[in-house]
Design a protein around this motif. Sequence first.
Motif, PDB file in Angstrom:
ATOM      1  N   ILE A  87      -5.482  -7.491   3.144  1.00 47.63           N
ATOM      2  CA  ILE A  87      -6.402  -8.304   3.941  1.00 47.63           C
ATOM      3  C   ILE A  87      -5.837  -9.710   4.153  1.00 47.63           C
ATOM      4  O   ILE A  87      -5.925 -10.268   5.254  1.00 47.63           O
ATOM      5  CB  ILE A  87      -7.782  -8.372   3.267  1.00 47.63           C
ATOM      6  CG1 ILE A  87      -8.434  -6.975   3.286  1.00 47.63           C
ATOM      7  CG2 ILE A  87      -8.689  -9.384   3.966  1.00 47.63           C
ATOM      8  CD1 ILE A  87      -9.724  -6.877   2.504  1.00 47.63           C
ATOM      9  N   LEU A 115      -1.734  -0.397  -2.785  1.00 45.84           N
ATOM     10  CA  LEU A 115      -3.061   0.207  -2.991  1.00 45.84           C
ATOM     11  C   LEU A 115      -3.041   1.720  -2.859  1.00 45.84           C
ATOM     12  O   LEU A 115      -3.888   2.412  -3.431  1.00 45.84           O
ATOM     13  CB  LEU A 115      -4.087  -0.422  -2.044  1.00 45.84           C
ATOM     14  CG  LEU A 115      -4.058  -0.102  -0.553  1.00 45.84           C
ATOM     15  CD1 LEU A 115      -4.980   1.059  -0.227  1.00 45.84           C
ATOM     16  CD2 LEU A 115      -4.491  -1.325   0.261  1.00 45.84           C
ATOM     17  N   THR A 116      -2.053   2.266  -2.123  1.00 45.07           N
ATOM     18  CA  THR A 116      -1.961   3.722  -1.995  1.00 45.07           C
ATOM     19  C   THR A 116      -0.989   4.344  -2.990  1.00 45.07           C
ATOM     20  O   THR A 116      -1.106   5.526  -3.307  1.00 45.07           O
ATOM     21  CB  THR A 116      -1.495   4.121  -0.583  1.00 45.07           C
ATOM     22  OG1 THR A 116      -0.203   3.548  -0.328  1.00 45.07           O
ATOM     23  CG2 THR A 116      -2.484   3.649   0.468  1.00 45.07           C
ATOM     24  N   THR A 163      -5.448  -4.168  -1.888  1.00 43.82           N
ATOM     25  CA  THR A 163      -6.405  -4.442  -0.814  1.00 43.82           C
ATOM     26  C   THR A 163      -6.474  -5.935  -0.521  1.00 43.82           C
ATOM     27  O   THR A 163      -6.515  -6.349   0.652  1.00 43.82           O
ATOM     28  CB  THR A 163      -7.804  -3.913  -1.187  1.00 43.82           C
ATOM     29  OG1 THR A 163      -7.722  -2.504  -1.437  1.00 43.82           O
ATOM     30  CG2 THR A 163      -8.791  -4.166  -0.064  1.00 43.82           C
ATOM     31  N   LEU A 195      -8.152   1.203   6.796  1.00 43.92           N
ATOM     32  CA  LEU A 195      -7.312   0.012   6.763  1.00 43.92           C
ATOM     33  C   LEU A 195      -6.141   0.139   7.744  1.00 43.92           C
ATOM     34  O   LEU A 195      -5.836  -0.805   8.484  1.00 43.92           O
ATOM     35  CB  LEU A 195      -6.791  -0.233   5.345  1.00 43.92           C
ATOM     36  CG  LEU A 195      -7.831  -0.646   4.305  1.00 43.92           C
ATOM     37  CD1 LEU A 195      -7.195  -0.742   2.921  1.00 43.92           C
ATOM     38  CD2 LEU A 195      -8.481  -1.972   4.680  1.00 43.92           C
ATOM     39  N   PHE A 202      -5.332  -0.702  -6.551  1.00 42.03           N
ATOM     40  CA  PHE A 202      -6.187  -0.654  -5.368  1.00 42.03           C
ATOM     41  C   PHE A 202      -6.761  -2.037  -5.066  1.00 42.03           C
ATOM     42  O   PHE A 202      -6.744  -2.495  -3.918  1.00 42.03           O
ATOM     43  CB  PHE A 202      -7.329   0.341  -5.562  1.00 42.03           C
ATOM     44  CG  PHE A 202      -8.249   0.438  -4.370  1.00 42.03           C
ATOM     45  CD1 PHE A 202      -7.964   1.317  -3.334  1.00 42.03           C
ATOM     46  CD2 PHE A 202      -9.379  -0.359  -4.282  1.00 42.03           C
ATOM     47  CE1 PHE A 202      -8.803   1.401  -2.223  1.00 42.03           C
ATOM     48  CE2 PHE A 202     -10.220  -0.287  -3.180  1.00 42.03           C
ATOM     49  CZ  PHE A 202      -9.933   0.589  -2.146  1.00 42.03           C
ATOM     50  N   ILE A 219     -10.838   5.143   3.087  1.00 36.26           N
ATOM     51  CA  ILE A 219     -10.532   3.709   3.055  1.00 36.26           C
ATOM     52  C   ILE A 219      -9.089   3.472   3.478  1.00 36.26           C
ATOM     53  O   ILE A 219      -8.796   2.563   4.275  1.00 36.26           O
ATOM     54  CB  ILE A 219     -10.795   3.124   1.656  1.00 36.26           C
ATOM     55  CG1 ILE A 219     -12.295   3.137   1.346  1.00 36.26           C
ATOM     56  CG2 ILE A 219     -10.252   1.689   1.558  1.00 36.26           C
ATOM     57  CD1 ILE A 219     -12.634   2.744  -0.080  1.00 36.26           C
ATOM     58  N   PHE A 227      -0.648  -2.411   1.445  1.00 40.62           N
ATOM     59  CA  PHE A 227      -1.011  -1.009   1.692  1.00 40.62           C
ATOM     60  C   PHE A 227      -0.230  -0.076   0.772  1.00 40.62           C
ATOM     61  O   PHE A 227      -0.789   0.892   0.236  1.00 40.62           O
ATOM     62  CB  PHE A 227      -0.737  -0.659   3.154  1.00 40.62           C
ATOM     63  CG  PHE A 227      -1.275   0.673   3.576  1.00 40.62           C
ATOM     64  CD1 PHE A 227      -2.613   0.828   3.897  1.00 40.62           C
ATOM     65  CD2 PHE A 227      -0.440   1.776   3.671  1.00 40.62           C
ATOM     66  CE1 PHE A 227      -3.118   2.066   4.292  1.00 40.62           C
ATOM     67  CE2 PHE A 227      -0.930   3.011   4.066  1.00 40.62           C
ATOM     68  CZ  PHE A 227      -2.272   3.161   4.371  1.00 40.62           C
TER      69      PHE A 227
END
Length: 252
Positions: A151, A204-205, A147, A81, A143, A77, A201
Amino acid sequence: MIETLYNTLITIMPILAIIVFIALFFIKAGYGMFRNKKWGLTISNKTGWILMEAPSFITMFILWATGNVLSNIVLTIFFALFEIHYFQRTFVFPFLMKGKSKMPISIMLMGIVFNISNAFLIGYSLFHLDNEYNTNWIATPQFIIGTIIFISGMVINIHSDNVIRHLRPEGDTRHYFPQKGMYRFVTSANYFGELLEWIGFAILTQNIAAWIFVLWTFANLGPRAYVIRKHYREEFGNDTVGNKKCMIPFIY
């Protein structure tokens, strides 16, 4: 050797970002509305964008494919992305450009060096270093929130580029001030969208290299957004620009 390169870049990249941030308040990067002959030979803007952005897409793919992580859904994922963004920037955005603008080859080459370095840092740290990402990560607050932010940033970025692209009718050479979408709040809404993407990003990482990319994104785009707003004030007047911020609504 590769690990040494990674450790070196992870140390010097934040320092270089700060230097670039300061320098760009005094030097206008010669692309787009600020292109001039001082930056040397030029090529087609479309070609320049493709050659500049493609290394990120390719480098990340190689690092993911060689990282023995193809079965890890979370890392897939992350990979998807990142690649979706750079697929759009490499294979979609350039072909939507209008006009016959040029890009200095020097700017393109600097972009290539940065994009390879950045993709290497993020890709190597995610796909080649030990980590604890498992399917439970998908249900974590970082996460989910990251995300959504990523988006949202991508939507703002693409929409804002579209607003700029359609500011004037075919054949019209006059300049117009963008006021739709997030341009109601900032004068560089496309930059805000991109910054938001990479903040998402990084969230979420929870990856240090991704946070360094956030720093670099602001270091590169923040000063340019400031100069763009100044340019708009000179061209359209203070009343037209109003109290809009440069890049981040209500903040900067």
